[in-house]
Design a protein around this motif. Sequence first.
Motif, short mmCIF file in Angstrom:
data_model
loop_
_atom_site.label_atom_id
_atom_site.label_comp_id
_atom_site.label_asym_id
_atom_site.label_seq_id
_atom_site.Cartn_x
_atom_site.Cartn_y
_atom_site.Cartn_z
N SER A 1 -0.82 7.56 -4.42
CA SER A 1 -1.36 6.50 -3.58
C SER A 1 -1.90 5.40 -4.47
O SER A 1 -2.53 5.67 -5.48
CB SER A 1 -2.54 7.03 -2.74
N LYS B 1 0.85 -1.18 0.00
CA LYS B 1 0.00 0.00 0.00
C LYS B 1 0.88 1.24 0.00
O LYS B 1 1.68 1.42 0.91
CB LYS B 1 -0.85 0.00 1.28
N GLY C 1 4.86 10.43 3.21
CA GLY C 1 4.05 9.33 2.74
C GLY C 1 4.31 8.05 3.51
O GLY C 1 5.19 8.00 4.38
N ASP D 1 0.90 5.24 0.16
CA ASP D 1 -0.03 6.30 0.54
C ASP D 1 0.66 7.66 0.54
O ASP D 1 1.56 7.91 1.33
CB ASP D 1 -0.60 5.98 1.93
N ASP D 2 0.21 8.51 -0.37
CA ASP D 2 0.69 9.90 -0.43
C ASP D 2 2.22 10.01 -0.46
O ASP D 2 2.81 10.84 0.20
CB ASP D 2 0.13 10.69 0.76
#
Lengths: 334, 352
Positions: free
Chosen positions: B48, B26, B87, B28-29
């Motif tokens: 993301s 995963k 992130g 994310d940002d």
Amino acid sequence: MSQPLLDIRNATKVYQVGGGIGSKKKEVVALQNFNLTIADKPATITTIAGESGSGKTTLANLVLGFTHLSSGNIVFQGKDISDMTHSEILDYRQNVQAVFQDPFGVYNPFYRVEHVFDLVIKNFKLHKNDSEARDRIEAGLNAVGLRGEDILRKYPHQLSGGQRQRIMMARAYLIKPKLIVADEPVSMVDASLRAAILDVMLKLRDEENISFLYITHDLSTAYQVGDQIYILYQGSIAERGPTTSVIDKPHHPYVQLLVDSVPQPDPDDKWETDIELPDEEVMRAADAKGCRFYPRCPNRWDHCLTAAPPLFEVAENKHEASCYLYEPKVAVKR
Amino acid sequence: MSEAQTSHSNTTAKAKNWADAKPVLKVDDLRIHYETPKGAVIAVAGISFTLYEGETLGLVGESGCGKSTTAYGILQLIQPPGHIVGGEIGLEGKNLIGLSERDFRRLRWTKLALIPQGAMNSLNPTMKVHEQIADVIVTHEGRQSKEKIKQRILDLFKTVGLPARIYDMFPHELSGGMKQRVCIAMGICLNPTVVIADESTSALDVVVQRVVAQTLLKVKELLGVSMIMIGHDMGLMAQMVDRIAVMYAGKIVEIASVHSLFKEPMHPYSQVLIDSIPSLKEKKPLKITEGITHDPRNPPPGCIFQLRCPHVMDVCRSKEPVMRELKPRQEVACHLYEVDAKGEVKNVAASA
Ligand SMILES: Nc1ncnc2c1ncn2[C@@H]1O[C@H](COP(=O)(O)OP(=O)(O)OP(=O)(O)O)[C@@H](O)[C@H]1O
Ligand SMILES: Nc1ncnc2c1ncn2[C@@H]1O[C@H](COP(=O)(O)OP(=O)(O)OP(=O)(O)O)[C@@H](O)[C@H]1O
Ligand code: SF4
Ligand code: SF4
Ligand SMILES: [Mg+2]
Ligand SMILES: [Mg+2]
């Protein structure tokens, strides 16, 4: 026909490999009895395609003088490049420019991009004054979709792969040579930029009369821009002719496999069958005599082992295939 | 039917059941900058996405848009002047950012493997092919019998379609395509969970490319790995991946199933990409998108695609579009679309 720009006659290149302690030297025939002619006018884009290891880069290196023929001749504007005088060689180096497959290897990591251009301008005495030099560089970069102020101050490692490839094209554009040998010049860019680079090639061909030896494994771009195509298989020509004719109606069994393997840009039209490559040993076993494609060929028969098949005409405009299926008398017999 | 066929239908079947698909990776940002004297190059500007178990995710976008940087970022191999600005990266539920280099080194290759872009040019010119692969194995698994390693390397060769004769060769004796396959063999030699392949088939001819692509898919099925395929060959993407993320100037602008992206691309940049695929069926004029990408140090306010977008509107110059799921599993960052109260998607330009 007037004197050709480039005339390659019976070119053969053999590499010696191995030969370390305890192992015997082996010969790899990278190019065998290869013939190619590029007319002086009009400028054309000649595609060299074929599988990995088929000898494409070897051909480029030979034309660029980075390596030498084992036998045969490369003749540029009537002059054999192996017996040119010093000044003729300098002239040749300006007239024949390269855009490499490997844009990572050619830059000196310690110099900024502008150094690449300054060298070109200096070596080939292209400018009258500094501001003209700047303008030419800027025009060259813009032609490949880059901006001077962004790019010139960068170091090679600060550029993406595609940016480096475009810079090479801009560099070649600046020199305005007669022939550009472009080895996989668009292998790293996305579809929209690829179109832009291919368009640069077309422009250079039509407006500047620059011919291209366009080396690629990407048949779809060759189809869009190429005039003539040569498809190599293990160092020999499998098929050659006008690009559309060859790709629309491939005759050689290898070329048929090649065209069929181009991935369709359609998720609903996926590859149906799994293809396998036979062992290289098996593929190379046919080296000595006969057709090199024999070990993989679905159409093979004993006759194919007698000698390497020459080029037979299969369609108009010198569309030829090196395959016994098209030998006039055999075709009748079969 | 052939194995390739079965493996394709398997992945598709899996893709259809995303509800129960397990996220493996995963992101994310994620933000990554390269510092330069004239300001930071914003190479990855907050992206993301999730990679699900057993899936192949394509990452496409033009040269310089930040694909390789993203890959290096996930493996925390960003070299100065680059650095991760922010992130999170979760692998099987664990956040990787902040792990010590020692802990991370254990994950690299064994859990997360990268086949870097241009890897074939970074092979050590003074080492024989088998020595380079053995090096990776021994470094991570410790010493083991020569015979065992040799067999393993020969098996790897077979997997990636390399002839045994290159075992004792040096990189410069191989063709580009062969070198690339050596790198793929190195990438998969420790059976990783996630493989990131950065332009791994772009230097190969179509027949070998097809063999290698099918091999990658087979390896993926066999070892249950998830894969991120970075590339720009849309034909290959159509054949190989389950979903595609389209990147432009450091951002993901659309992420969708391969089918939706090819049949109904929604973001104007995705549309350009799909439109400019060269055809083998008809000779058509090259489709060129005008405009130059902005300076990556100074992205304009609003939408990053505004300088090249054929549909640019006023709002695009001031407000940044965010990723929204406009159709099931199709996320797009673009002001062109509005979702009305009934949840229906409207094209603003078409209705105006
Ligand atoms: N310097 C060298 N020494 C020994 N053998 C070489 C050398 N350069 C190339 N070869 C061999 O010659 C053959 C042709 O290689 P070449 O690099 O021309 O292929 P290619 O068609 O450009 O392949 P690719 O599409 O992978 O770039 C290969 O079998 C290769 O191993
Ligand atoms: N060391 C660096 N210093 C400064 N800028 C850098 C550095 N490395 C990369 N960049 C910039 O970061 C951006 C993203 O580069 P990246 O290599 O990730 O692109 P990419 O999408 O992989 O491109 P390609 O398809 O050409 O490989 C580019 O604008 C590039 O110029
Ligand atoms: S000459 Fe024979 S073996 Fe060679 S390609 Fe033609 S049919 Fe096949
Ligand atoms: S937000 Fe505006 S500029 Fe950006 S892609 Fe959509 S329409 Fe084009
Ligand atoms: Mg090559
Ligand atoms: Mg890259």
